[in-house]
Design a protein around this motif. Structure first.
Motif, PDB file in Angstrom:
ATOM      1  N   LEU A 124       0.835  -1.197   0.000  1.00  0.00           N
ATOM      2  CA  LEU A 124       0.000   0.000   0.000  1.00  0.00           C
ATOM      3  C   LEU A 124       0.875   1.255   0.000  1.00  0.00           C
ATOM      4  N   VAL A 125       1.927   1.255   0.812  1.00  0.00           N
ATOM      5  CA  VAL A 125       2.857   2.392   0.846  1.00  0.00           C
ATOM      6  C   VAL A 125       3.540   2.541  -0.504  1.00  0.00           C
ATOM      7  N   ARG A 126       3.994   1.430  -1.076  1.00  0.00           N
ATOM      8  CA  ARG A 126       4.649   1.459  -2.384  1.00  0.00           C
ATOM      9  C   ARG A 126       3.703   1.989  -3.452  1.00  0.00           C
ATOM     10  N   ILE A 129       3.335   5.733  -3.160  1.00  0.00           N
ATOM     11  CA  ILE A 129       4.523   6.436  -3.678  1.00  0.00           C
ATOM     12  C   ILE A 129       4.453   6.502  -5.204  1.00  0.00           C
ATOM     13  N   LYS A 130       4.077   5.381  -5.828  1.00  0.00           N
ATOM     14  CA  LYS A 130       3.989   5.364  -7.298  1.00  0.00           C
ATOM     15  C   LYS A 130       2.917   6.335  -7.795  1.00  0.00           C
ATOM     16  N   GLU A 131       1.793   6.410  -7.088  1.00  0.00           N
ATOM     17  CA  GLU A 131       0.710   7.333  -7.464  1.00  0.00           C
ATOM     18  C   GLU A 131       1.181   8.790  -7.330  1.00  0.00           C
ATOM     19  N   GLY A 132       1.984   9.068  -6.332  1.00  0.00           N
ATOM     20  CA  GLY A 132       2.472  10.419  -6.108  1.00  0.00           C
ATOM     21  C   GLY A 132       3.429  10.881  -7.185  1.00  0.00           C
ATOM     22  N   ARG A 133       4.122   9.958  -7.801  1.00  0.00           N
ATOM     23  CA  ARG A 133       5.077  10.300  -8.862  1.00  0.00           C
ATOM     24  C   ARG A 133       4.382  10.550 -10.188  1.00  0.00           C
ATOM     25  N   ALA A 134       3.220   9.945 -10.382  1.00  0.00           N
ATOM     26  CA  ALA A 134       2.532  10.045 -11.678  1.00  0.00           C
ATOM     27  C   ALA A 134       1.877  11.383 -11.879  1.00  0.00           C
TER      28      ALA A 134
END
Length: 134
Positions: A124-126, A129-134
């Motif tokens: 969930l944390v990972r 993080i991926k959503e925040g970069r997109a």
């Protein structure tokens, strides 16, 4: 960057506790035939008590008495106290193999469930993080 999460920290410490307990139970099983050997145990209550003491010495601020501190602690195993009917054999060994095997199985289930929950939390944390970069 460091991710601070009390749930992750608590689960991590529980996994440490479960690993320590696994070693202790395995030692009890290995010494089941050793004359004079006294079975040892590691109780979760002792783990929680050590956590409470660590919180009083420093570490994270606890806003409620039920909170667990964020400081790692080492919990010491203690010899198993014989209860009524639990008598040592003729060789003064008090290891009950069946009881130890049940403890081993229970500990494996708890460890596995906690590890799976921890894995899902980290996914969930990972994902976040991926959503925040997109």
């Amino acid at each position: 960057m460091r991710i601070e999460d009390s749930l992750l920290s608590t689960m991590s410490r529980f996994l440490d506790y479960a690993a320590q307990k696994q070693k202790l139970v395995a030692s009890n099983v290995a010494n089941a035939e050793t004359p004079g050997y006294r079975a040892k145990e590691l109780r979760f209550e002792d783990f929680l008590a050590a956590e409470r003491l660590a919180g009083e010495e420093g570490g994270l601020r606890r806003t409620l008495p039920q909170h667990v501190s964020g400081r790692p602690t080492l919990v010491r195993a203690r010899p198993l106290e014989a209860s009524e009917g639990d008598e040592a054999g003729y060789d003064e060994n008090n290891v009950e193999l069946e009881k130890e095997l049940v403890e081993l199985a229970e500990n494996v289930m708890k460890f596995t469930a906690t590890a799976q929950f921890l894995r899902q939390k980290l996914q969930l944390v990972r994902s976040s993080i991926k959503e925040g970069r997109a």
